[in-house]
Design a protein around this motif. Structure first.
Motif, PDB file in Angstrom:
ATOM      1  N   ILE A 154      35.636  26.559  29.844  1.00  0.00           N
ATOM      2  CA  ILE A 154      35.350  27.654  30.777  1.00  0.00           C
ATOM      3  C   ILE A 154      36.432  28.720  30.697  1.00  0.00           C
ATOM      4  N   ARG A 155      37.668  28.271  30.580  1.00  0.00           N
ATOM      5  CA  ARG A 155      38.809  29.195  30.630  1.00  0.00           C
ATOM      6  C   ARG A 155      38.805  30.195  29.480  1.00  0.00           C
ATOM      7  N   LYS A 156      38.101  29.884  28.412  1.00  0.00           N
ATOM      8  CA  LYS A 156      38.042  30.793  27.269  1.00  0.00           C
ATOM      9  C   LYS A 156      37.266  32.063  27.587  1.00  0.00           C
ATOM     10  N   PHE A 157      36.323  31.984  28.533  1.00  0.00           N
ATOM     11  CA  PHE A 157      35.550  33.177  28.851  1.00  0.00           C
ATOM     12  C   PHE A 157      35.608  33.561  30.329  1.00  0.00           C
ATOM     13  N   ILE A 158      36.164  32.675  31.180  1.00  0.00           N
ATOM     14  CA  ILE A 158      36.403  33.036  32.583  1.00  0.00           C
ATOM     15  C   ILE A 158      37.815  32.574  32.946  1.00  0.00           C
ATOM     16  N   PRO A 159      38.808  33.440  32.892  1.00  0.00           N
ATOM     17  CA  PRO A 159      40.181  33.035  33.222  1.00  0.00           C
ATOM     18  C   PRO A 159      40.288  32.607  34.688  1.00  0.00           C
ATOM     19  N   PHE A 160      41.141  31.627  34.968  1.00  0.00           N
ATOM     20  CA  PHE A 160      41.373  31.190  36.345  1.00  0.00           C
ATOM     21  C   PHE A 160      42.765  30.582  36.458  1.00  0.00           C
ATOM     22  N   SER A 161      43.180  30.330  37.682  1.00  0.00           N
ATOM     23  CA  SER A 161      44.504  29.755  37.938  1.00  0.00           C
ATOM     24  C   SER A 161      44.375  28.308  38.407  1.00  0.00           C
ATOM     25  N   MET A 171      52.539  30.787  32.304  1.00  0.00           N
ATOM     26  CA  MET A 171      52.475  30.723  30.842  1.00  0.00           C
ATOM     27  C   MET A 171      51.075  31.092  30.338  1.00  0.00           C
ATOM     28  N   TYR A 172      50.024  30.632  31.062  1.00  0.00           N
ATOM     29  CA  TYR A 172      48.654  30.892  30.619  1.00  0.00           C
ATOM     30  C   TYR A 172      48.280  32.370  30.704  1.00  0.00           C
ATOM     31  N   SER A 173      48.971  33.123  31.546  1.00  0.00           N
ATOM     32  CA  SER A 173      48.663  34.550  31.658  1.00  0.00           C
ATOM     33  C   SER A 173      49.026  35.288  30.367  1.00  0.00           C
ATOM     34  N   GLN A 174      49.975  34.736  29.616  1.00  0.00           N
ATOM     35  CA  GLN A 174      50.410  35.378  28.373  1.00  0.00           C
ATOM     36  C   GLN A 174      49.353  35.286  27.275  1.00  0.00           C
ATOM     37  N   ILE A 175      48.422  34.339  27.431  1.00  0.00           N
ATOM     38  CA  ILE A 175      47.349  34.195  26.431  1.00  0.00           C
ATOM     39  C   ILE A 175      45.984  34.443  27.081  1.00  0.00           C
ATOM     40  N   ASN A 176      45.994  35.198  28.185  1.00  0.00           N
ATOM     41  CA  ASN A 176      44.769  35.663  28.855  1.00  0.00           C
ATOM     42  C   ASN A 176      43.886  34.546  29.405  1.00  0.00           C
ATOM     43  N   LEU A 177      44.446  33.367  29.651  1.00  0.00           N
ATOM     44  CA  LEU A 177      43.661  32.285  30.241  1.00  0.00           C
ATOM     45  C   LEU A 177      43.832  32.212  31.756  1.00  0.00           C
ATOM     46  N   CYS A 178      44.796  32.965  32.268  1.00  0.00           N
ATOM     47  CA  CYS A 178      44.967  33.136  33.715  1.00  0.00           C
ATOM     48  C   CYS A 178      45.168  34.628  33.929  1.00  0.00           C
ATOM     49  N   ASN A 179      44.045  35.341  33.989  1.00  0.00           N
ATOM     50  CA  ASN A 179      44.102  36.805  33.958  1.00  0.00           C
ATOM     51  C   ASN A 179      43.022  37.401  34.863  1.00  0.00           C
TER      52      ASN A 179
END
Length: 446
Positions: A154-161, A171-179
Motif C-alpha cells: 500500500i505504501r508504494k502508492f499511498i504514503p502513510f505514517s 526516514m521513510y519521508s526521504q523515500i516518499n513512503l511517508c509523504n
C-alpha cells in the motif's frame, strides 16, 4: 455458500480434478459434509497450493483438517494482493475453525488505523483493538508476513505514517513512503501550507481505508483526478509522482475489483473475462471475420540502445494467461528500430503455426508504425492483427481495401474489452522486460 465450483474430496479428485485447477491467484475453502467452512486459505497459484494438500507430506493439524473436509471450493482473483484481502474478509465472515487452530490459538494480527490528529497505520492483535481508540481495523491476518507485506505494498502508492510525532521528518519521508510526514507538517509555521499538507495527509489515510475495504477502483479514480489537477496547473513534477503511484497500484491489482463483488459472485473473474471476450469479438467483427477468440497472442520488443535486443510472445487462452505457451526471442540483428525487430520475430513465429498453434488474434505493442511493418505477414496467413498504442490507450486496426492499407484508431478506455487488451499488453511488456534484464545482469563485464 453459493458456489458454482464445488469439488467433492475423494480419490477421484486427487487423480483427475486437481490437474484441471486454475493457476490463478485466489482463495480456497475446505468444507464439512454440511458445507460449513472449516478453513480458508489464499494462494498465488491455486492449482499448486490446493494440490499440496493431497500429497503424502502433510502432517498434524493440516492432515486432520483435510481428513475432516468433504468438499473443496475456490474463488479466482486477478492479483495476489486481492487474494490476501479477500482471505481476511472471508475469515472475518465465516470464522473457520481451522484458521485459528493452525496458529495454535495465537491471536491473529489486524491492521489498525489509530484515532489521532495524524492517524497511524500499525499492526495489532485483538487485545489492541479493545484497548486503542481506532478509526478502523482490518483483518484478521494469520501471518505476520502477510500483514506486513500488505502495508508495504500500500505504501508504494499511498504514503502513510506509522510513528508518533517527533522533531525531524522520519526516514521513510526521504523515500516518499511517508509523504507528507506528520513531523514535517508540524514543523511548518505557515498556517496555510500547514493546513494544506494536513488535509493531504488525511486524504491519504482515507484512501488506505478504501483500499483495505476493497474499493480499489475508487482509489485509482481519485489518484487520476489528482494527477489531472496537477497537469491543469502545469505542475508536472507532482503529476509525474502521482502517475508513478497509479502505475504501482495497477501493477499490484489488475483488474480492480471490490472484495464485496467477489463475495457476491465467486465466479466474478470468469464472468468478467467472458464479457470482455464477447465484447472484443463483436467489435473486431466490424473489421475482420472472426468466429472465436480462443487463442490471443501479443508481442513486444525490448532493447538497450539497440543492444541485447529481445522480444516476447505471451499467449492468452479463453482470456486467461497460458504461461506454458509463452516464448522469448533473442533478436539476431541488433537495432534501435522496433519495426524491424518486430518483423524479424514475427517472420520467425509464422514458421511454427503448425507446432505452436494458429492464433485467432495477434496484438502488437505499438501503433501505426509497428503495424505498417508487420500487417502483411499476418494478412497473407489470414490472421487478424491489431496494435495497441500506449500513449492514448487506443487500438490501431489495419484495414485493407481497394489494394490500399489504411488504419482505424479506437480509444479503449472504459470500453468493456479495454481491460482485457491492456492486461494482455502489460503482461507482454512485463515478460519482455524480465528476460531483457536477465540478459543485462548476466552480460560479461569488460
Amino acid at each position: 455458500m453459493n458456489k458454482k465450483v464445488v469439488l467433492k474430496i475423494s480419490k477421484k479428485l486427487k487423480e483427475s480434478n486437481l490437474s484441471k485447477l486454475p493457476r490463478n491467484p485466489g482463495v480456497y475453502f475446505f468444507m464439512s459434509d454440511k458445507k460449513e467452512v472449516l478453513y480458508v486459505g489464499k494462494a498465488k497459484n491455486l492449482k499448486n497450493r490446493i494440490s499440496s494438500y493431497f500429497s503424502n507430506l502433510i502432517v498434524g493439524k493440516t492432515k486432520t483438517m483435510v481428513e475432516k473436509s468433504k468438499y473443496l471450493s475456490f474463488i479466482k482473483t486477478e492479483s495476489e494482493i486481492e487474494a490476501l484481502i479477500l482471505e481476511a474478509n472471508l475469515i472475518k465472515k465465516y470464522k473457520p475453525k481451522y484458521n485459528i487452530i493452525q496458529k495454535d490459538d495465537k491471536s491473529p494480527l489486524y491492521i489498525l488505523i489509530t484515532k489521532e490528529k495524524y492517524p497511524r497505520l500499525i499492526l495489532g492483535r485483538k487485545k489492541d483493538i479493545q484497548k486503542k481508540d481506532l478509526i478502523g481495523f482490518y483483518g484478521p491476518f494469520l501471518s505476520t508476513r502477510t500483514a506486513k507485506r500488505i502495508l508495504r505494498s500500500i505504501r508504494k502508492f499511498i504514503p502513510f505514517s506509522d510513528h508518533k510525532i517527533g522533531r525531524k521528518p522520519c526516514m521513510y519521508s526521504q523515500i516518499n513512503l511517508c509523504n507528507p510526514c506528520p513531523n514535517f507538517i508540524e514543523s511548518i509555521d505557515n498556517k496555510q501550507e500547514n493546513r494544506l499538507l494536513f488535509k493531504k495527509y488525511l486524504q491519504n489515510i482515507k484512501r488506505v481505508r478504501l483500499f483495505l475495504e476493497g474499493d480499489i477502483k475508487r482509489v485509482e479514480r481519485e489518484l487520476n483526478k489528482e494527477m489531472e489537477s496537477f497537469i491543469d496547473k502545469e505542475d508536472f513534477e507532482n503529476a509525474k509522482e502521482i502517475k508513478e503511484r497509479i502505475e504501482s497500484l495497477r501493477l499490484l491489482t489488475k483488474p480492480l475489483n471490490k472484495t464485496d463483488e467477489y463475495l457476491e459472485n465467486p465466479n466474478l473473474l470468469q464472468d468478467k473475462i467472458k464479457i470482455e471476450l464477447n465484447s472484443l469479438l463483436e467489435f473486431l467483427n466490424n473489421f475482420f471475420k472472426i468466429k472465436k477468440l480462443k487463442r490471443i497472442e501479443c508481442y513486444d520488443v525490448s532493447h538497450l540502445s539497440g543492444i541485447l535486443g529481445t522480444a516476447s510472445m505471451v499467449v492468452f487462452i479463453d482470456g486467461e494467461k497460458s504461461s506454458s505457451d509463452y516464448r522469448h526471442f533473442r533478436l539476431k540483428e541488433s537495432s534501435n528500430d522496433d519495426q524491424k525487430s518486430l518483423l524479424e520475430i514475427l517472420n520467425r513465429r509464422i514458421k511454427y503455426l503448425k507446432d505452436w498453434g494458429k492464433p485467432d488474434l495477434v496484438i502488437v505493442d505499438g501503433g501505426r508504425p509497428q503495424l505498417s511493418a508487420v500487417w502483411k505477414v499476418f494478412f497473407q496467413n489470414k490472421i487478424p492483427v491489431i496494435g495497441i498504442a500506449k500513449k492514448f490507450e487506443e487500438l490501431v486496426i489495419p484495414i485493407f481495401e481497394n489494394n490500399r492499407i489504411k488504419y482505424f484508431k479506437y480509444k479503449i478506455k472504459d470500453k468493456p474489452f479495454g481491460n482485457l487488451i491492456i492486461r494482455i499488453r502489460d503482461e507482454t511488456h512485463r515478460f519482455a522486460l524480465r528476460y531483457h534484464r536477465k540478459l543485462i545482469l548476466n552480460r560479461p563485464k569488460l
